[in-house]
Design a protein around this motif. Sequence first.
Motif, mmCIF file in Angstrom:
data_model
loop_
_atom_site.group_PDB
_atom_site.id
_atom_site.type_symbol
_atom_site.label_atom_id
_atom_site.label_comp_id
_atom_site.label_asym_id
_atom_site.label_seq_id
_atom_site.Cartn_x
_atom_site.Cartn_y
_atom_site.Cartn_z
ATOM 1 N N GLY A 352 0.824 -1.309 0.114
ATOM 2 C CA GLY A 352 -0.070 -0.026 0.072
ATOM 3 C C GLY A 352 0.756 1.518 -0.021
ATOM 4 N N LYS A 353 2.120 1.187 -0.284
ATOM 5 C CA LYS A 353 2.955 2.369 -0.404
ATOM 6 C C LYS A 353 2.431 3.562 -1.356
ATOM 7 C CE LYS A 353 6.608 0.125 -1.460
ATOM 8 N NZ LYS A 353 5.983 -1.386 -1.655
ATOM 9 N N THR A 354 2.146 3.101 -2.587
ATOM 10 C CA THR A 354 1.871 4.137 -3.668
ATOM 11 C C THR A 354 0.414 4.777 -3.321
ATOM 12 O OG1 THR A 354 3.058 2.649 -4.913
ATOM 13 C CG2 THR A 354 1.926 4.468 -6.027
ATOM 14 N N SER A 355 -0.545 3.796 -2.844
ATOM 15 C CA SER A 355 -1.903 3.992 -2.842
ATOM 16 C C SER A 355 -2.048 5.017 -1.674
ATOM 17 C CB SER A 355 -2.731 2.802 -2.773
ATOM 18 O OG SER A 355 -2.460 1.926 -1.855
ATOM 19 N N LEU A 356 -1.185 4.780 -0.504
ATOM 20 C CA LEU A 356 -1.330 5.291 0.532
ATOM 21 C C LEU A 356 -0.765 6.928 0.195
ATOM 22 C CD1 LEU A 356 -2.090 5.657 3.760
ATOM 23 C CD2 LEU A 356 0.287 5.208 3.967
ATOM 24 N N VAL A 533 -1.131 -7.147 -0.460
ATOM 25 C CA VAL A 533 -2.526 -7.594 -0.937
ATOM 26 C C VAL A 533 -2.804 -7.305 -2.255
ATOM 27 C CG1 VAL A 533 -3.367 -7.262 1.425
ATOM 28 C CG2 VAL A 533 -3.263 -5.305 -0.124
ATOM 29 N N ARG A 534 -1.821 -7.213 -3.008
ATOM 30 C CA ARG A 534 -1.984 -6.673 -4.680
ATOM 31 C C ARG A 534 -2.739 -8.243 -5.321
ATOM 32 N NH1 ARG A 534 2.712 -4.436 -7.221
ATOM 33 N NH2 ARG A 534 2.251 -2.481 -5.999
ATOM 34 N N GLU A 535 -1.623 -9.336 -5.110
ATOM 35 C CA GLU A 535 -2.493 -10.393 -5.573
ATOM 36 C C GLU A 535 -3.818 -10.830 -5.109
ATOM 37 O OE1 GLU A 535 0.532 -13.729 -5.225
ATOM 38 O OE2 GLU A 535 -0.632 -14.907 -6.346
ATOM 39 N N LEU A 536 -4.033 -10.642 -4.024
ATOM 40 C CA LEU A 536 -5.387 -10.919 -3.165
ATOM 41 C C LEU A 536 -6.490 -10.068 -4.118
ATOM 42 C CD1 LEU A 536 -7.149 -12.008 -0.932
ATOM 43 C CD2 LEU A 536 -6.310 -10.336 0.414
ATOM 44 N N GLU A 537 -6.083 -8.647 -4.230
ATOM 45 C CA GLU A 537 -7.055 -8.014 -4.769
ATOM 46 C C GLU A 537 -7.426 -8.417 -6.119
ATOM 47 O OE1 GLU A 537 -5.801 -3.738 -5.292
ATOM 48 O OE2 GLU A 537 -7.502 -3.155 -5.598
ATOM 49 N N ARG A 538 -6.309 -8.761 -6.804
ATOM 50 C CA ARG A 538 -6.522 -9.300 -8.065
ATOM 51 C C ARG A 538 -7.321 -10.783 -8.202
ATOM 52 N NH1 ARG A 538 -0.962 -10.423 -10.079
ATOM 53 N NH2 ARG A 538 -0.382 -8.466 -9.467
HETATM 54 P P1 ADP Z 1 2.834 -0.578 -3.127
HETATM 55 O O1 ADP Z 1 3.096 0.746 -3.686
HETATM 56 O O2 ADP Z 1 3.256 -1.011 -1.939
HETATM 57 O O3 ADP Z 1 3.577 -1.763 -4.221
HETATM 58 P P2 ADP Z 1 0.194 -0.371 -3.807
HETATM 59 O O4 ADP Z 1 0.067 0.876 -3.129
HETATM 60 O O5 ADP Z 1 0.078 -0.675 -5.085
HETATM 61 O O6 ADP Z 1 1.454 -1.114 -3.111
HETATM 62 O O7 ADP Z 1 -1.072 -1.294 -3.251
HETATM 63 C C1 ADP Z 1 -1.626 -2.480 -3.985
HETATM 64 C C2 ADP Z 1 -3.316 -2.660 -3.662
HETATM 65 O O8 ADP Z 1 -3.261 -2.793 -2.200
HETATM 66 C C3 ADP Z 1 -3.875 -1.172 -3.733
HETATM 67 O O9 ADP Z 1 -5.153 -1.447 -4.583
HETATM 68 C C4 ADP Z 1 -3.982 -0.786 -2.297
HETATM 69 O O10 ADP Z 1 -5.215 -0.119 -2.352
HETATM 70 C C5 ADP Z 1 -4.211 -2.100 -1.551
HETATM 71 N N1 ADP Z 1 -3.899 -1.780 -0.221
HETATM 72 C C6 ADP Z 1 -2.536 -2.311 0.141
HETATM 73 N N2 ADP Z 1 -2.388 -2.106 1.639
HETATM 74 C C7 ADP Z 1 -3.657 -1.675 2.097
HETATM 75 C C8 ADP Z 1 -4.251 -1.237 3.420
HETATM 76 N N3 ADP Z 1 -3.508 -1.328 4.304
HETATM 77 N N4 ADP Z 1 -5.370 -0.934 3.263
HETATM 78 C C9 ADP Z 1 -6.058 -1.019 2.130
HETATM 79 N N5 ADP Z 1 -5.808 -1.513 0.881
HETATM 80 C C10 ADP Z 1 -4.531 -1.676 0.829
#
Ligand code: ADP
Length: 768
Positions: A352-356, A533-538
């Motif tokens: 969640g680094k980028t999305s945060l 959780v990216r693979e989980l989301e996919r």
């Molecule tokens: P990273 O930049 O760390 O590789 P991303 O920001 O691309 O990861 O996150 C991948 C996906 O997982 C996104 O859709 C994000 O919203 C979701 N995600 C990751 N961590 C969390 C969290 N703590 N709460 C809600 N969603 C999360």
Amino acid sequence: MDDKLLVLIINDMVIFPNNEVRIEYDNIYDKQMIDIVNKIGDSLMLIVNPIEEKAVNVTSFPKYGVLGRLKLKMNVPNGKTRLVIEGIDRVELYDFTEEGNYFKANYKPVDIIENDDIQTYFNIILKTLDNYIGKVPYMGNAIMSQVDNVDTLSDLCDLIVSYLPINYEEKKKYITTIDPIERAKYLVVDMNRDLKYVELEQQIEAEVEKELNETQKEYFLREKIKLMQKELGEGNTKDSDVERITKKLNKLKCNNKVKEKIERELERYNSLNSNSPELGMIREYLEWMINLPWNKFTKDNDNLNRVKDILDSSHYALEEVKDRILEYLAVKQNTNNLRSPILCLVGPPGVGKTSLAISIAKSLGRKTAKISVGGINDEAEIVGHRRTYIGSSPGRIIQGIRKAGTTNPVFIIDEIDKMTKDIKGDPASALLEVLDPEQNNKFSDHYIEEEFDLSKVMFIATANYVEQIPYELRDRLEIINISSYTEYEKLDIAKNHLIPKELEEHGLTSLQVQMEDEAILTIIRNYTKEAGVRELERTIATLFRKIVKNILLTTDVSFYDIDNKMIEELLGKKKYLYLENYGKDEIGVVNGMAYTIFGGDILPIEATLFKGKGDLVLTGSLGEVMQESCHIALNYIKSNMDKYKIKNEVFENNDIHIHVPEGAVNKDGPSAGVTVTTTLISLFTKKKVPKTIAMTGEITLRGRVLGIGGLKEKVIGAHRAGIKTVFIPKENEKDLDEIPKEVKKDINFITVNNYNDIFKVIFQGGNK
Ligand code: ADP
């Protein structure tokens, strides 16, 4: 009993028998629509295209329409409702009645008159179609594959006309004409007419092409460019450029120096001959200058509670980063000119680094800019090329700023640990200038030439490994570690964030789909292997995609309660199996622990003996440090033979082979020392080590066990793999505090200073 059917009035499209059509809400009279969709149980209906669009009443309906079925009603994210309607058959309508807001009617099948000419017309249509598809590019071959499944002339005409680019009024007659031969005649005429248009177009193009010689061609192209520019509202002359740029310049909030520079360049532009090759370059430069957001700010959202709410609702946990943002805002409210922090979120992929970072921008009300510096090896990528260089452009920082459109965006720099350095320069030191608060209010891009103030930008960098961030940069960054999620954290994230998000994206609601916790956990355990959780989301997206498809194909199920069984049906066989699949305990196989890009995992180490002269063979892509660990382990055992009751002959008469499976993956580091030692002792003493034990620690020649890194990730991985006992170096005892409670409660940790402590538990007592 009233066995009349509802009438669905459509005024802008025709649904043919055997044809399926998606309609969004607006296409149908709303009141009709609502009544129809409320009757989803009774999904048959009569589709009617009124003779005239206006003044719909009982007498305005044609004699024939189509019996249809509502296959699906779905709410789509744009707020509309989508219907999927299938045409079944052409029918005769009679006895229309108006009931409240809608109409009803009776229907009966129409008799299609068969006669001998039918086959002849069938062939004529096929031939015309063949010719048509050959010449009309947009008809595509999709239609051809469907033609094979059609065996009546009536169906053939319906199929082809549904693809034909003719208008609604023309199409209507195909529904009300019952005799297929009549329809076939229309079709031949309509197809040939369209063909004529296409041929005429092609002919004109060919003639124009022929007549134009080279200069004319150039003229022609120039005219075309002018036309396109006009179309784009860009004006078509130098004068209009100058006018437009001057206008924009007057509104620009840049300082005088920049303004003068733009004016100078504009003058130069104006004075150049319109054939000058420099013209394009100067215009390009001017475009950059007037489109950069000089002194254009968004105001930060100063409501701390609101910021907190937005961050909490978009991301689970990650408290440290969220707190840091709130602290920043709190302090900023107390001071006037606070420098933005330069955060660096470090952790495995998908946590969640980028999305945060994007949510941070959203919560503050700032724009976002995002660039990735992974793999770049040229500092010009950061600071731009000088304008003398052909094809030059600003660097990625300025490009990001222009896209963001403000001077104070949240600027995400991804993969800051993946830059490389070579003869083209060192992008890391260029980035240093960007990030250094002492200098970055005067950032100078080589292309732009004028200083741009980056001091109000909030930079957020991301990286996977802190060690790989160039040292000089690391110093400037405020590192915040985000570690792997445990299964239960992932469950929470899935329930509260990913599932609602994916439901919406697939046009589903929780009234249609529910997921049981067990099913989510099965996906986490057996269909994904990752720290984030990216693979989980996919995988959840895949699941929902399949469900949407099922809903469309089988209208009888409208609610899915997804349990474990259904997961396997929809997602196929389990992809990852943990301890359950590792079989029985064996001699010479012991679980180590690794920290990989997937987060933590167990790393079984195996060893075997065979007749030989005491050689040590190592396989499994082991790095230098790991190979040394193997030698140390063996020599440590040799020097303690008596204590461990191992006979010297074992070493003298055998070769020893140590292998770490998944041979193609590179492995390195000293932390497998204790595992290799235990594997070898198990091999030499022929005693099994339980599969539920894992260990990590560096070993010295004297048997001391030294601390290791990544304990938290390793333990989370081991827990996922079903490990019950973990040996860790005493030095790492302090790190146990970081391990989530739900993991800690399932694992018995044994801290050790010396290898003897492990030996005693495994081979002399505690465990068999
Ligand atoms: P990273 O930049 O760390 O590789 P991303 O920001 O691309 O990861 O996150 C991948 C996906 O997982 C996104 O859709 C994000 O919203 C979701 N995600 C990751 N961590 C969390 C969290 N703590 N709460 C809600 N969603 C999360």
